[in-house]
Design an enzyme around this catalytic site. Structure first.
Site, PDB file in Angstrom:
ATOM      1  N   PHE A 153       0.813  -1.225   0.000  1.00 55.52           N
ATOM      2  CA  PHE A 153       0.000   0.000   0.000  1.00 55.52           C
ATOM      3  C   PHE A 153       0.840   1.266   0.000  1.00 55.52           C
ATOM      4  CE2 PHE A 153       0.927  -0.124   4.555  1.00 55.52           C
ATOM      5  CZ  PHE A 153       1.107   1.221   4.824  1.00 55.52           C
ATOM      6  N   LYS A 177      -1.159  -7.285  -9.306  1.00 56.55           N
ATOM      7  CA  LYS A 177      -2.165  -7.413  -8.229  1.00 56.55           C
ATOM      8  C   LYS A 177      -1.787  -6.348  -7.203  1.00 56.55           C
ATOM      9  CE  LYS A 177      -3.051  -8.537  -4.532  1.00 56.55           C
ATOM     10  NZ  LYS A 177      -3.391  -7.491  -3.519  1.00 56.55           N
ATOM     11  N   GLU A 180      -4.844  -4.061  -1.953  1.00 49.76           N
ATOM     12  CA  GLU A 180      -6.290  -3.876  -1.837  1.00 49.76           C
ATOM     13  C   GLU A 180      -6.625  -2.623  -1.026  1.00 49.76           C
ATOM     14  OE1 GLU A 180      -4.337  -6.163  -0.666  1.00 49.76           O
ATOM     15  OE2 GLU A 180      -5.003  -7.035   1.235  1.00 49.76           O
ATOM     16  N   SER A 230       5.333  -6.993   3.238  1.00 47.72           N
ATOM     17  CA  SER A 230       5.818  -7.370   4.569  1.00 47.72           C
ATOM     18  C   SER A 230       6.669  -8.643   4.521  1.00 47.72           C
ATOM     19  CB  SER A 230       4.622  -7.592   5.489  1.00 47.72           C
ATOM     20  OG  SER A 230       3.832  -8.632   4.960  1.00 47.72           O
ATOM     21  N   CYS A 285       9.513   1.901   3.477  1.00 49.27           N
ATOM     22  CA  CYS A 285      10.424   0.790   3.771  1.00 49.27           C
ATOM     23  C   CYS A 285      11.834   1.295   3.996  1.00 49.27           C
ATOM     24  CB  CYS A 285      10.416  -0.212   2.631  1.00 49.27           C
ATOM     25  SG  CYS A 285      11.066   0.496   1.127  1.00 49.27           S
ATOM     26  N   GLU A 385       9.628  -4.091  12.942  1.00 50.14           N
ATOM     27  CA  GLU A 385       9.313  -2.946  12.080  1.00 50.14           C
ATOM     28  C   GLU A 385       7.972  -2.374  12.553  1.00 50.14           C
ATOM     29  OE1 GLU A 385       7.955  -3.738   8.009  1.00 50.14           O
ATOM     30  OE2 GLU A 385       9.173  -2.078   7.307  1.00 50.14           O
TER      31      GLU A 385
HETATM   32  P1  NAD Z   1       1.577  -6.668   2.893  1.00 46.63           P
HETATM   33  O1  NAD Z   1       2.590  -7.739   2.918  1.00 46.63           O
HETATM   34  O2  NAD Z   1       0.478  -6.718   3.887  1.00 46.63           O
HETATM   35  O3  NAD Z   1       0.867  -6.609   1.453  1.00 46.63           O
HETATM   36  C1  NAD Z   1       1.619  -6.524   0.264  1.00 46.63           C
HETATM   37  C2  NAD Z   1       0.897  -7.260  -0.860  1.00 46.63           C
HETATM   38  O4  NAD Z   1       0.876  -8.660  -0.569  1.00 46.63           O
HETATM   39  C3  NAD Z   1      -0.553  -6.842  -1.038  1.00 46.63           C
HETATM   40  O5  NAD Z   1      -0.829  -6.791  -2.413  1.00 46.63           O
HETATM   41  C4  NAD Z   1      -1.338  -7.943  -0.341  1.00 46.63           C
HETATM   42  O6  NAD Z   1      -2.604  -8.175  -0.928  1.00 46.63           O
HETATM   43  C5  NAD Z   1      -0.449  -9.168  -0.512  1.00 46.63           C
HETATM   44  N1  NAD Z   1      -0.482 -10.075   0.632  1.00 46.63           N
HETATM   45  C6  NAD Z   1      -0.562  -9.749   1.939  1.00 46.63           C
HETATM   46  N2  NAD Z   1      -0.504 -10.855   2.702  1.00 46.63           N
HETATM   47  C7  NAD Z   1      -0.364 -11.898   1.852  1.00 46.63           C
HETATM   48  C8  NAD Z   1      -0.244 -13.303   2.039  1.00 46.63           C
HETATM   49  N3  NAD Z   1      -0.243 -13.848   3.244  1.00 46.63           N
HETATM   50  N4  NAD Z   1      -0.132 -14.083   0.944  1.00 46.63           N
HETATM   51  C9  NAD Z   1      -0.125 -13.540  -0.292  1.00 46.63           C
HETATM   52  N5  NAD Z   1      -0.237 -12.213  -0.523  1.00 46.63           N
HETATM   53  C10 NAD Z   1      -0.347 -11.400   0.534  1.00 46.63           C
HETATM   54  O7  NAD Z   1       2.377  -5.281   2.985  1.00 46.63           O
HETATM   55  P2  NAD Z   1       1.784  -3.811   3.142  1.00 46.63           P
HETATM   56  O8  NAD Z   1       1.282  -3.637   4.536  1.00 46.63           O
HETATM   57  O9  NAD Z   1       0.885  -3.478   2.013  1.00 46.63           O
HETATM   58  O10 NAD Z   1       3.115  -2.946   2.936  1.00 46.63           O
HETATM   59  C11 NAD Z   1       3.978  -2.594   3.983  1.00 46.63           C
HETATM   60  C12 NAD Z   1       5.195  -3.501   4.022  1.00 46.63           C
HETATM   61  O11 NAD Z   1       5.876  -3.437   2.780  1.00 46.63           O
HETATM   62  C13 NAD Z   1       6.236  -3.044   5.051  1.00 46.63           C
HETATM   63  O12 NAD Z   1       6.712  -4.176   5.720  1.00 46.63           O
HETATM   64  C14 NAD Z   1       7.327  -2.402   4.221  1.00 46.63           C
HETATM   65  O13 NAD Z   1       8.613  -2.425   4.806  1.00 46.63           O
HETATM   66  C15 NAD Z   1       7.272  -3.244   2.995  1.00 46.63           C
HETATM   67  N6  NAD Z   1       7.871  -2.573   1.862  1.00 46.63           N
HETATM   68  C16 NAD Z   1       9.104  -2.985   1.469  1.00 46.63           C
HETATM   69  C17 NAD Z   1       9.745  -2.352   0.419  1.00 46.63           C
HETATM   70  C18 NAD Z   1      11.112  -2.784  -0.003  1.00 46.63           C
HETATM   71  O14 NAD Z   1      11.555  -2.377  -1.059  1.00 46.63           O
HETATM   72  N7  NAD Z   1      11.824  -3.604   0.748  1.00 46.63           N
HETATM   73  C19 NAD Z   1       9.107  -1.301  -0.270  1.00 46.63           C
HETATM   74  C20 NAD Z   1       7.832  -0.919   0.150  1.00 46.63           C
HETATM   75  C21 NAD Z   1       7.223  -1.574   1.216  1.00 46.63           C
END
Ligand code: NAD
Length: 500
Positions: A153, A177, A180, A230, A285, A385
């Site tokens: 997000f 994808k 959401e 994440s 991040c 984090e």
């Molecule tokens: P999230 O992991 O909750 O969601 C990311 C994506 O994965 C979404 O599209 C979601 O629908 C999908 N998703 C979530 N859980 C899933 C599962 N169990 N199985 C399959 N798909 C799943 O992350 P978020 O809360 O949207 O974003 C924040 C996180 O992203 C933070 O931890 C941040 O550090 C990380 N981030 C990392 C970078 C990087 O380059 N390292 C960049 C941006 C964000």
């Protein structure tokens, strides 16, 4: 059930189509809780149709000359630039980011599209003439097929744009994808891709959550998966994707430290620490979430607190607001529980943003700037984090102690050092086990001609996002060994080389 009128469409086979989704996820303005629209969870049939269409599109697209594919990106860059303000407004509304921050999110994505417009030179292979007598050897980079991207997000424009422009420029088709929680911005990016002339099927957008992701990453036609999000989701996607014999790059969570040396410029340190820790509500991040004060720099913490106390969150179009809300009430609750845990575990909370109010938006997911000292590496606020506007301060007697602390941390996304000493900076950049290092630069996100190179638990895979590594990730190398018989030439020429 078919979807409601305020439901986003799926983007399948070149058409924005009404989804047959049985489940829709509300997308809310995090400053007001107003429901902006719904994200329909793509059905199995919609996913299948999209993947088959992407495969067909790939067969056509890979035959398009590389400079033509590059030119499409040039066109897309122009269209995105023309609409960057509108995209930023959509982005601000669904994420709560300040407009200035939202514009940065869009711009950093546009820069990757610019890089994708250079794809022809990036796709050059290697050649060696005469690897044996009259035999030449050369390699090509060829696209893989259908690639999938799963995005978080926190950067709904930049992170999708890290992925599909490079993948498509390399000759692949791509299914996105998006998160959401803020799918309107990526949908707008796809609409602009149509305006820029993207052929049918090379980019598709399917909405949903874990269920849709699991279908995509196990589908036999999908060749490569790019993920940002994440740690828990990243590990699941990396394991499942590779278990299904796919190429995966998964960018995950972080805990980024800034080392402050006592010879640094104090005012620069304070303003950069505040911007990089609470900016974007700490939802980056590459946010700095730990300050390591070396030696006498520990005496600057009171001044840091006073300056941080002047920073306040607010609505996206409030020019005085430094940052926006947390993305959801659950995310806010998670940050508040870390603040409570920090206090319970014995850290000193010098500034507590738990009870933050923004009078114009009483229902927003606000958290004020929060600062902890007396933090130890065993505490949850150091280990996890938090992804909120919370900065924790640790102290070290020497630079080497600070380096050791950071190297023991399981994450390795970004770090920075503030110092006036070239020798200290050189020592730090050499010994630190983190993939992106800033020297007097708090958030060292590389520009797109480099790659985004997180290490350790911040990244699973080997080829990183954008730059040359993205070209490697989205292509396969084919090596040709060629001999052309010349009827006039003897089978074994009589020239001999005498090696000394
Ligand atoms: P999230 O992991 O909750 O969601 C990311 C994506 O994965 C979404 O599209 C979601 O629908 C999908 N998703 C979530 N859980 C899933 C599962 N169990 N199985 C399959 N798909 C799943 O992350 P978020 O809360 O949207 O974003 C924040 C996180 O992203 C933070 O931890 C941040 O550090 C990380 N981030 C990392 C970078 C990087 O380059 N390292 C960049 C941006 C964000």
């Amino acid at each position: 059930m078919t979807t409601q009128p305020n439901c986003l469409n799926q983007f399948i086979d070149g058409e924005f189509t009404v989804s047959e989704a049985k489940r829709c996820i509300p997308v809310t303005n995090p400053a007001t809780q107003e429901v902006l629209c719904e994200a329909p969870c793509a059905t199995d049939q919609e996913i299948e149709t999209a993947i088959v269409s992407a495969q067909e599109a790939y067969y056509q697209w890979r035959e398009v000359p590389t400079p033509e594919r590059a030119r499409l990106m040039l066109n897309y860059q122009g269209v995105l630039k023309q609409h960057q303000e509108d995209i930023a407004v959509t982005l601000s509304k669904e994420t709560g980011k300040t407009l200035a921050d939202a514009k940065g999110d869009v711009w950093r994505g546009i820069e990757v599209v610019e890089q994708a417009a250079n794809v022809s030179s990036l796709m050059m292979g290697e050649t060696v003439e005469n690897v044996a007598r009259a035999i030449d050897c050369y390699s090509y980079l060829q696209p893989l097929g259908v690639c999938v991207g799963i995005t978080p997000f926190n950067f709904p424009a930049m992170v999708p744009l890290w992925m599909y422009p490079m993948a498509i420029a390399c000759g692949n088709s791509f299914i996105l994808k998006p998160s959401e929680q803020d799918p309107m911005t990526p949908t707008q990016l796809a609409e602009l891709a149509v305006e820029a002339g993207f052929p049918k099927g090379i980019l598709q957008v399917l909405h949903g959550d874990k269920e849709q992701v699991d279908r995509l990453i196990t589908h036999p036609l999908v060749k490569a998966i790019s993920f940002v999000g994440s740690v828990a989701a990243g590990q699941h996607i990396y394991r499942t994707g590779t278990d299904n014999l796919k190429r995966v790059q998964a960018f995950a969570g972080a805990k980024n430290h800034m080392v402050v040396m006592p010879d640094a410029d104090k005012d620069q340190v304070i303003s950069n620490l505040i911007g990089s820790s609470v900016g974007a509500a700490g939802q980056r991040c590459m946010a700095i979430s730990v300050a390591v004060m070396v030696g006498d720099a520990k005496n600057w913490v009171e001044d840091l607190r006073d300056a941080m106390a002047n920073v306040r969150p607010g609505l996206w179009d409030d020019p005085q607001a430094s940052y926006g809300p947390q993305i959801s009430p659950q995310a806010k609750q998670r940050v508040l529980s870390f603040i409570a845990k920090g206090k319970e575990e014995g850290a000193t909370c010098l500034l507590d943003g738990s009870d933050c109010k923004v009078p114009e938006a009483p229902d927003g997911n606000w958290v004020g700037p929060t600062l902890f000292t007396d933090v130890t590496p065993e505490m949850s606020i150091y280990k996890e984090e938090i992804f909120g506007p919370v900065l924790v301060v640790l102290c070290a007697d020497t630079l080497d102690q600070a380096i050791e602390l950071i190297n023991q941390n399981p994450y390795g996304n970004g770090t920075s050092i503030f110092t006036a000493s070239g020798q200290a900076a050189r020592h730090f950049q050499h010994y630190i086990e983190v993939g992106q290092v800033g020297i007097n630069v708090p958030i060292p996100v590389p520009l797109p001609f480099f790659s985004f190179t997180g290490w350790k638990n911040s990244f699973y895979g080997d080829q990183h996002a954008y730059g040359k590594q993205a070209v490697r990730f989205y292509t396969e190398t084919k090596t040709v060994t060629a001999r052309w018989f010349d009827p006039g030439m003897s089978a074994s020429p009589n020239m001999t080389i005498h090696l000394r």
